[in-house]
Design a protein around this motif. Sequence first.
Motif, mmCIF file in Angstrom:
data_model
loop_
_atom_site.group_PDB
_atom_site.id
_atom_site.type_symbol
_atom_site.label_atom_id
_atom_site.label_comp_id
_atom_site.label_asym_id
_atom_site.label_seq_id
_atom_site.Cartn_x
_atom_site.Cartn_y
_atom_site.Cartn_z
ATOM 1 N N ALA A 50 59.410 6.367 -5.226
ATOM 2 C CA ALA A 50 60.410 6.467 -6.288
ATOM 3 C C ALA A 50 61.620 5.589 -5.986
ATOM 4 O O ALA A 50 62.121 4.883 -6.870
ATOM 5 C CB ALA A 50 60.841 7.921 -6.469
ATOM 6 N N VAL A 51 62.088 5.605 -4.744
ATOM 7 C CA VAL A 51 63.230 4.769 -4.358
ATOM 8 C C VAL A 51 62.878 3.295 -4.515
ATOM 9 O O VAL A 51 63.671 2.502 -5.039
ATOM 10 C CB VAL A 51 63.684 5.090 -2.907
ATOM 11 C CG1 VAL A 51 64.637 4.031 -2.392
ATOM 12 C CG2 VAL A 51 64.325 6.465 -2.856
ATOM 13 N N GLU A 52 61.682 2.934 -4.096
ATOM 14 C CA GLU A 52 61.249 1.543 -4.226
ATOM 15 C C GLU A 52 61.282 1.107 -5.688
ATOM 16 O O GLU A 52 61.782 0.029 -6.020
ATOM 17 C CB GLU A 52 59.828 1.391 -3.667
ATOM 18 C CG GLU A 52 59.283 -0.008 -3.738
ATOM 19 C CD GLU A 52 57.889 -0.122 -3.160
ATOM 20 O OE1 GLU A 52 57.233 -1.145 -3.436
ATOM 21 O OE2 GLU A 52 57.443 0.794 -2.446
ATOM 22 N N HIS A 53 60.778 1.944 -6.574
ATOM 23 C CA HIS A 53 60.753 1.593 -7.989
ATOM 24 C C HIS A 53 62.144 1.643 -8.619
ATOM 25 O O HIS A 53 62.455 0.827 -9.489
ATOM 26 C CB HIS A 53 59.779 2.491 -8.747
ATOM 27 C CG HIS A 53 58.353 2.109 -8.519
ATOM 28 N ND1 HIS A 53 57.780 1.003 -9.071
ATOM 29 C CD2 HIS A 53 57.400 2.682 -7.759
ATOM 30 C CE1 HIS A 53 56.528 0.908 -8.688
ATOM 31 N NE2 HIS A 53 56.271 1.915 -7.886
ATOM 32 N N LEU A 54 62.985 2.580 -8.191
ATOM 33 C CA LEU A 54 64.357 2.608 -8.702
ATOM 34 C C LEU A 54 65.083 1.316 -8.375
ATOM 35 O O LEU A 54 65.917 0.836 -9.149
ATOM 36 C CB LEU A 54 65.130 3.796 -8.125
ATOM 37 C CG LEU A 54 64.820 5.155 -8.733
ATOM 38 C CD1 LEU A 54 65.466 6.258 -7.903
ATOM 39 C CD2 LEU A 54 65.293 5.220 -10.170
ATOM 40 N N ASN A 55 64.769 0.747 -7.209
ATOM 41 C CA ASN A 55 65.407 -0.493 -6.783
ATOM 42 C C ASN A 55 64.721 -1.734 -7.352
ATOM 43 O O ASN A 55 65.102 -2.853 -7.030
ATOM 44 C CB ASN A 55 65.442 -0.580 -5.259
ATOM 45 C CG ASN A 55 66.467 0.355 -4.667
ATOM 46 O OD1 ASN A 55 67.496 0.605 -5.263
ATOM 47 N ND2 ASN A 55 66.177 0.873 -3.496
ATOM 48 N N GLY A 56 63.680 -1.554 -8.178
ATOM 49 C CA GLY A 56 63.017 -2.695 -8.810
ATOM 50 C C GLY A 56 61.893 -3.273 -7.990
ATOM 51 O O GLY A 56 61.375 -4.335 -8.317
ATOM 52 N N GLY A 57 61.493 -2.586 -6.921
ATOM 53 C CA GLY A 57 60.400 -3.081 -6.094
ATOM 54 C C GLY A 57 59.060 -2.606 -6.601
ATOM 55 O O GLY A 57 58.927 -2.108 -7.714
ATOM 56 N N GLY A 58 58.071 -2.750 -5.768
ATOM 57 C CA GLY A 58 56.730 -2.327 -6.152
ATOM 58 C C GLY A 58 56.093 -3.331 -7.094
ATOM 59 O O GLY A 58 56.537 -4.468 -7.217
#
Length: 106
Positions: A50-58
């Motif tokens: 979730a943190v990765e996706h919140l930061n625009g990663g993944g």
Amino acid sequence: LALPTYLSAASHAGFTNAPTGSTVTLGFNVPQTGPYADEGADELRAYELAVEHLNGGGDGGMMNTFSSKELTGNGILGKKVEYVTGDTQTKSDAARASARSMIEKD
């Protein structure tokens, strides 16, 4: 049990713990040892994703599935999301101590 918290730029300004600086730090207090360590590992992986996706990663796929205008992949309120973890050890006293440590030190 972790519940999502919604933050908007207008609603956080008056709080003493309003995010300052360029990052927002979240604390994830999960069982990493003890009889529920396997479940805690699954929870932690979900939080990390979730943190990765919140930061625009993944792969970008998760953010593309949301219809919300608030989730744009640029963190929370435009600030990069970081996280710290605590081990509840599946014990209430350890969970309380871990949460206190994350609040006071991290």
